[in-house]
Motif scaffolding. Structure first.
Motif, PDB file in Angstrom:
ATOM      1  N   GLY A   1      56.022  47.433  87.982  1.00  0.00           N
ATOM      2  CA  GLY A   1      55.399  46.125  88.184  1.00  0.00           C
ATOM      3  C   GLY A   1      53.937  46.055  87.818  1.00  0.00           C
TER       4      GLY A   1
ATOM      5  N   GLU B   1      49.819  41.649  90.319  1.00  0.00           N
ATOM      6  CA  GLU B   1      49.999  42.664  91.353  1.00  0.00           C
ATOM      7  C   GLU B   1      48.965  43.786  91.267  1.00  0.00           C
TER       8      GLU B   1
ATOM      9  N   THR C   1      55.988  47.825  82.907  1.00  0.00           N
ATOM     10  CA  THR C   1      55.537  46.456  83.119  1.00  0.00           C
ATOM     11  C   THR C   1      56.636  45.519  82.661  1.00  0.00           C
TER      12      THR C   1
ATOM     13  N   GLU D   1      58.527  36.500  84.771  1.00  0.00           N
ATOM     14  CA  GLU D   1      58.744  36.472  86.214  1.00  0.00           C
ATOM     15  C   GLU D   1      59.090  35.046  86.612  1.00  0.00           C
ATOM     16  N   ASP D   2      60.346  34.853  87.068  1.00  0.00           N
ATOM     17  CA  ASP D   2      60.819  33.502  87.401  1.00  0.00           C
ATOM     18  C   ASP D   2      60.639  32.554  86.224  1.00  0.00           C
TER      19      ASP D   2
ATOM     20  N   VAL E   1      54.068  36.441  82.217  1.00  0.00           N
ATOM     21  CA  VAL E   1      52.982  37.117  82.919  1.00  0.00           C
ATOM     22  C   VAL E   1      52.391  38.170  81.983  1.00  0.00           C
TER      23      VAL E   1
END
Length: 659
Positions: free
Chosen positions: A244, A249, A299, A303-304, A308
């Motif tokens: 991640g 994050e 990585t 995302e949704d 990103v």
């Protein structure tokens, strides 16, 4: 190693479990996420719904409870039969209604219903016993009494997981945690606040209590360990994989102070954003140095469904002064079963046991390019064709295959009112009873002058039939038949259709069977077909024509699959030849429909009747020849009906448009 625990701790069980890799999630999960918590919820839902069909069957099917019929455990097949019988009986819920059904299904009962299998009856008796045990929940009682009764029910019907279950230990611990939580809550109420509460309040308290608890699964000490970045510096690791590494994050964003500006906080000694980032970057470099052998990072870019960016910390990999190894993913081994069967060529090595046997069976079958996989089963014939089933074939050939060739049952959903099929049966009974009484009274044609008498006889005939229904259903049917201030009733529509016609009725044939072999004209010439069907009403008129009426509980079929009314009209002219010493021709016909705003939908104008009947013959022969040739492809006439088709679970469609 992750910065945030979600979604990694939830995905670990599915991903590593399917790959056969042992793993440890060193983080607590919500106790409410355990399956046993959902089983307790089934009890709450059954009571709250008044023991509705769906919640009662779901409770019986739960693998966490053991229910018996006599001295034997209830089987899944028996529960399915019980479910179908509840649906047939129109059961929507209620302990009294369930007790009445059980009495009716019991052979010793004078009002017993035929056709209820013994297994279904045994399940019904067990269900009634379960409902009686849970019935005290419906009355207010001290909170401790409710909770103790719930604990007793859980213990009495507890089903231990089998010894061979790899999750047995986890399930036992989750069950013990939930039962202990309920017992502790009961003890607290007994000592501190044992006031009278309703079942809803007690259920809410239990749910809140369970939701506040966490649960740490124990799966051993080997394999992959999932650790958060804050705890990781205190461990010793051979290999570390950081997941991640995205900007949201790594680094995590500092919360903004809404009360004081940043310059004032700096004067009070709070660290600046620059200093915080330096500390976070230093902590990240420490993580890179944890592994004795190797450290890897990963990585992602979506995302949704949002793009990103990679973390800026990726730039620090070179500054860590670690040797870098690069490897290609083109020839990576297949680890997951989904990879084995979805990527070509198929590789059976990741599969074992029943999954490997299933794959071997799939590989040994005939290729899917054969016609058999596209709804072509070879020649198929029937002694006689039901006209209604031919309409089903025009609606979708595969639906005909599931219903009439495979004889699969249709699953009916619960409804607040009577189901459309039941409404149609009631409608037929009403008008058959009326016209029989109308004939016994010496009447034939309904004229404008006889409308008051027709209304009077209709009311007298319908009243005892409505008395057979429940109060709510009777009110609905009364409004449909007699009308309201906003809409005309069906009875008035039926009377006026005839009263506005100049033709005089000689004879009425009610629920008239039209069975036999009939000659129909197709594109290739005449063809004889054995047909069977029942015409709702045929009026023989003085001018030598027939008026054919069909009652529909919903809407009449669209023209492309309209068969019953024109086919019955054609067959009636053949079958009734010589009746009253004359031949008959089709004069008029139409549908009387419950749910169509027009209520009466004519078959067609008199000057176009020949064309309407000719088109219907072509459609019927197309369906008959398709069935005889064994052609049952998935080809719905109206694709939107696939969304609520009763045979969607067995349908082999690859794609059906939704236009």
């Amino acid at each position: 190693m992750f910065k945030r625990p979600l979604p990694y701790i939830y995905l670990a069980r599915e991903v590593f479990g399917s790959a056969g890799i042992p793993h440890q999630t060193l983080d607590a999960l919500p106790l409410a996420a355990e399956p046993y918590a959902a089983a307790v919820d089934l009890i709450f839902e059954a009571v709250a719904s008044g023991f509705s069909r769906s919640t009662l069957v779901a409770l019986l099917r739960s693998p966490h409870f053991l229910f018996t019929a006599g001295d034997r455990p209830i089987t899944a097949g028996a529960i399915a039969r019980f479910d179908r019988n509840l649906n047939t009986a129109g059961y929507l819920g209620g302990l009294d209604r369930l007790r009445t059904l059980v009495d009716q299904w019991t052979p010793a009962s004078t009002t017993s219903s035929p056709g209820v299998p013994n297994q279904a009856l045994q399940v019904a008796l067990a269900s009634l016993e379960i409902a009686d045990q849970l019935a005290p929940f419906t009355d207010p009682a001290p909170a401790a009494d409710h909770l103790n009764r719930l604990s007793s029910f859980l213990v009495r019907h507890d089903r231990l997981p089998p010894l061979a279950d790899p999750l047995r230990d986890r399930r036992l611990r989750a069950r013990a945690a939930i039962q202990s939580a309920i017992a502790a809550l009961a003890s607290a109420h007994q000592r501190m606040d044992n006031r009278v509460t309703t079942f809803a309040e007690m259920a809410a308290a239990v749910r809140r209590w369970i939701e506040e608890q966490t649960f740490a699964p124990r799966t051993g000490s080997k394999g992959v360990h999932l650790v958060d970045a804050q705890a990781a510096p205190f461990g010793f690791f051979d290999e570390v994989h950081l997941v991640g590494l995205v900007e949201t994050e790594w680094p995590d964003r500092a919360p903004r102070n809404i009360f004081f500006p940043s310059f004032l906080l700096q004067q009070l000694g709070w660290p600046s954003e620059v200093h915080r980032l330096r500390a976070t970057r230093a902590a990240f470099r420490d993580l890179l140095q944890l592994a004795r052998q190797r450290v890897t990072v990963s990585t992602f870019s979506l995302e949704d469904d949002a793009i990103v960016s990679p973390s800026v910390f990726l730039d620090d990999l070179e500054a860590a002064e670690l040797p870098v190894e690069r490897f290609e993913m083109a020839e990576r081994p297949r680890v997951f079963p989904a990879e084995a069967i979805s990527e070509g060529p198929v590789d059976p090595s990741p599969l074992a046991g029943s999954a490997a046997a299933w794959l071997a069976l799939r590989q040994s079958r005939s290729p899917s390019s054969l016609d058999a996989f596209k709804g072509m089963v070879g020649t198929y014939d029937r002694p006689a064709f039901s006209v209604g089933s031919l309409e089903t074939y025009l609606e979708c050939p595969f639906k005909f295959f599931g219903k009439h060739v495979l004889s699969l049952d249709e699953e009916q959903d619960d409804e607040e009112a009577k189901r459309p099929r039941t409404q149609g049966v009631f409608l037929h009974r009403v008008f058959q009873a009326f016209f029989e009484e109308w004939g016994r009274a010496g009447h034939r044609t309904i004229t404008l002058e006889k409308l008051p008498e027709a209304r009077s006889i209709f009311a007298r005939v319908v009243t005892p039939l409505l008395a057979e229904l429940s109060e709510s259903e009777a009110a609905l049917e009364r409004n449909r038949l007699f009308g309201t201030a906003a809409a005309e009733g069906l009875a008035e529509i039926v009377f006026r259709v005839e009263a506005e016609s100049d033709a005089e009725v000689i004879e009425r044939l009610l629920e008239h069977r039209l069975d036999g072999e009939f000659e129909l004209q197709g594109a290739g010439g005449p063809q004889r077909v054995a047909l069977t069907g029942v015409a709702d009403r045929i009026d023989l008129l003085q001018d030598g024509t027939l008026r054919v009426i069909d009652y529909k509980s919903g809407r009449p079929p669209i023209t492309k699959r309209m068969l019953q009314l024109p086919t019955y009209s054609l067959c009636a002219t053949t079958q009734l030849t010589g009746r009253h010493g004359r031949t008959w021709a089709v004069g008029e016909g139409g549908y009387i429909a419950f749910r169509d705003p027009r209520r009466f939908v004519p078959l067609g104008d008199r000057d176009r009747m020949d064309q309407v009947l000719a088109d219907a013959q072509l459609r019927l022969l197309t369906a008959v020849n398709g069935i005889r040739a064994g052609r049952f492809p998935v080809s719905p006439l109206e694709p939107f009906r696939c969304t609520f088709c009763a045979y969607a679970n067995v349908c082999r469609k690859d794609y059906v448009g939704d236009e």
